[in-house]
Design a protein around this motif. Structure first.
Motif, PDB file in Angstrom:
ATOM      1  N   ARG A 109      48.992   8.557  17.343  1.00 36.82           N
ATOM      2  CA  ARG A 109      49.139   8.277  18.140  1.00 36.82           C
ATOM      3  C   ARG A 109      48.973   8.904  18.774  1.00 36.82           C
ATOM      4  NH1 ARG A 109      54.546   6.257  17.436  1.00 36.82           N
ATOM      5  NH2 ARG A 109      55.247   7.921  16.670  1.00 36.82           N
ATOM      6  N   GLU A 110      48.513   8.470  20.159  1.00 36.68           N
ATOM      7  CA  GLU A 110      48.572   9.339  21.103  1.00 36.68           C
ATOM      8  C   GLU A 110      50.141   9.887  21.535  1.00 36.68           C
ATOM      9  OE1 GLU A 110      47.429   9.126  26.153  1.00 36.68           O
ATOM     10  OE2 GLU A 110      46.927   7.658  25.046  1.00 36.68           O
ATOM     11  N   SER A 111      50.185  11.430  22.543  1.00 32.91           N
ATOM     12  CA  SER A 111      51.659  11.592  22.461  1.00 32.91           C
ATOM     13  C   SER A 111      51.086  12.378  23.460  1.00 32.91           C
ATOM     14  CB  SER A 111      52.860  12.655  21.260  1.00 32.91           C
ATOM     15  OG  SER A 111      50.991  13.864  21.392  1.00 32.91           O
ATOM     16  N   SER A 112      52.805  12.858  24.653  1.00 31.74           N
ATOM     17  CA  SER A 112      51.901  13.968  25.751  1.00 31.74           C
ATOM     18  C   SER A 112      53.564  14.804  25.226  1.00 31.74           C
ATOM     19  CB  SER A 112      53.004  12.809  26.827  1.00 31.74           C
ATOM     20  OG  SER A 112      51.801  12.180  27.051  1.00 31.74           O
ATOM     21  N   ALA A 113      53.215  15.975  25.601  1.00 27.17           N
ATOM     22  CA  ALA A 113      53.776  17.584  25.694  1.00 27.17           C
ATOM     23  C   ALA A 113      54.512  17.597  27.068  1.00 27.17           C
ATOM     24  CB  ALA A 113      53.892  18.347  25.206  1.00 27.17           C
ATOM     25  N   GLN A 139      50.573  17.598  29.188  1.00 27.42           N
ATOM     26  CA  GLN A 139      49.626  17.276  28.887  1.00 27.42           C
ATOM     27  C   GLN A 139      49.470  16.044  28.110  1.00 27.42           C
ATOM     28  OE1 GLN A 139      47.380  19.609  29.225  1.00 27.42           O
ATOM     29  NE2 GLN A 139      48.753  20.633  30.902  1.00 27.42           N
ATOM     30  N   HIS A 140      48.139  15.485  28.136  1.00 26.37           N
ATOM     31  CA  HIS A 140      48.117  14.450  27.336  1.00 26.37           C
ATOM     32  C   HIS A 140      46.882  14.612  26.166  1.00 26.37           C
ATOM     33  CE1 HIS A 140      50.298  11.928  29.674  1.00 26.37           C
ATOM     34  NE2 HIS A 140      49.431  12.581  30.642  1.00 26.37           N
ATOM     35  N   LEU A 141      47.498  14.220  24.326  1.00 28.32           N
ATOM     36  CA  LEU A 141      46.326  14.076  23.571  1.00 28.32           C
ATOM     37  C   LEU A 141      46.035  13.009  22.453  1.00 28.32           C
ATOM     38  CD1 LEU A 141      46.927  18.048  22.019  1.00 28.32           C
ATOM     39  CD2 LEU A 141      44.942  17.436  23.720  1.00 28.32           C
ATOM     40  N   GLY A 142      44.880  12.593  22.348  1.00 27.59           N
ATOM     41  CA  GLY A 142      45.069  11.558  21.495  1.00 27.59           C
ATOM     42  C   GLY A 142      45.121  11.911  19.955  1.00 27.59           C
ATOM     43  N   PRO A 143      45.429  10.779  19.412  1.00 24.01           N
ATOM     44  CA  PRO A 143      45.770  10.976  18.174  1.00 24.01           C
ATOM     45  C   PRO A 143      44.454  12.540  17.641  1.00 24.01           C
ATOM     46  CG  PRO A 143      45.177   8.589  17.954  1.00 24.01           C
ATOM     47  CD  PRO A 143      44.400   9.381  19.473  1.00 24.01           C
ATOM     48  N   ARG A 144      45.545  13.315  17.026  1.00 21.86           N
ATOM     49  CA  ARG A 144      44.192  14.102  15.844  1.00 21.86           C
ATOM     50  C   ARG A 144      43.569  15.749  16.849  1.00 21.86           C
ATOM     51  NH1 ARG A 144      46.969  14.661  11.120  1.00 21.86           N
ATOM     52  NH2 ARG A 144      47.221  13.075  10.586  1.00 21.86           N
ATOM     53  N   GLU A 145      43.784  15.016  18.192  1.00 22.18           N
ATOM     54  CA  GLU A 145      43.132  15.589  19.444  1.00 22.18           C
ATOM     55  C   GLU A 145      43.186  16.788  19.616  1.00 22.18           C
ATOM     56  OE1 GLU A 145      41.739  15.241  23.552  1.00 22.18           O
ATOM     57  OE2 GLU A 145      42.730  12.989  22.939  1.00 22.18           O
ATOM     58  N   SER A 146      42.734  18.089  19.713  1.00 21.44           N
ATOM     59  CA  SER A 146      42.690  19.612  19.694  1.00 21.44           C
ATOM     60  C   SER A 146      41.888  19.543  21.146  1.00 21.44           C
ATOM     61  CB  SER A 146      41.774  20.447  19.056  1.00 21.44           C
ATOM     62  OG  SER A 146      42.625  19.610  17.246  1.00 21.44           O
ATOM     63  N   ALA A 147      42.397  20.835  22.007  1.00 21.26           N
ATOM     64  CA  ALA A 147      42.488  21.418  23.536  1.00 21.26           C
ATOM     65  C   ALA A 147      42.887  23.023  23.312  1.00 21.26           C
ATOM     66  CB  ALA A 147      43.013  20.417  24.466  1.00 21.26           C
ATOM     67  N   GLU A 148      42.282  23.695  24.022  1.00 21.40           N
ATOM     68  CA  GLU A 148      42.245  24.492  24.400  1.00 21.40           C
ATOM     69  C   GLU A 148      43.354  25.116  26.041  1.00 21.40           C
ATOM     70  OE1 GLU A 148      38.697  27.363  24.183  1.00 21.40           O
ATOM     71  OE2 GLU A 148      39.442  27.539  21.709  1.00 21.40           O
TER      72      GLU A 148
END
Length: 200
Positions: A109-113, A139-148
């Motif tokens: 699921r989408e989540s935030s931090a 910060q917001h990321l979609g399901p299984r999403e990665s970011a730098e």
């Protein structure tokens, strides 16, 4: 001694009641003001390892080189991975560096931090300036999403005149990501106008 008439006693009791109520309201107000005032104090002085916020890098570079280490943690309840792309950098005071932290939402699921941070030793907080940081916003990321996530920072060359920094050769910048409660607010806000946070 004569007893005051009932009307005077009632008036004195009302006055005491108003004073007590005013004191209670003042104490509640002081309790609510304590947290933002303490945060502002830490931001201005670097107390407790709180870093500074700057718009631009200093015009001059210093002579000292210090090692900056990076530490990344995830609080319980947030199913993210989080790590720095490099364990440390050696940098001259006044020089600007950009480092990246990798994050990944391991949930379906989408989540935030939101990131909380500090530097150690605590005395270094007043001389560690961030120009840009993912800790300034949620910060917001979609399901299984990665970011730098980048951090742009420098060490204030004025630390070379600070005697408490004489024995410091290594600084650790530490972050912890946690799930914001009820759409929590950023821990640190970028300044609304130019300049660096004051050093006391």
């Amino acid at each position: 001694m004569a007893t005051p008439p009932p009307s005077d006693r009632a008036q004195a009791n009302r006055r005491i009641g108003w004073v007590a109520a005013g004191a209670a309201v003042a104490m509640i107000g002081a309790a609510y003001a304590a947290v933002p005032l303490y945060a502002a104090f830490c931001q201005a002085t670097g107390y407790g390892g709180t870093t500074q916020v700057a718009i631009t890098a200093p015009a001059i570079k210093g002579a000292r080189t210090l090692r900056v280490r990076f530490d990344a943690n995830v609080a319980p309840g947030l199913d993210w991975s989080f790590e720095p792309e490099t364990a440390f950098v050696d940098m001259r005071t006044g020089a600007t560096r950009t480092v990246f932290f990798r994050v990944r939402n391991r949930d379906d699921r989408e989540s935030s931090a939101v990131a909380v941070y500090n530097v150690t030793p605590e005395v270094a907080g007043g001389w560690f300036d961030k120009i840009s940081c993912f800790c300034f916003s949620e910060q917001h990321l979609g399901p299984r999403e990665s970011a730098e996530l980048p951090v742009v920072f420098f060490l204030d060359p004025r630390l070379e005149q600070e005697r408490t920094m004489d024995g410091v050769a290594e600084i650790t910048l530490s972050y912890t990501l946690f799930a914001p409660a009820n759409g929590g607010k950023p821990v640190a806000l970028a300044p609304a106008q130019g300049g660096t946070a004051p050093k006391l």
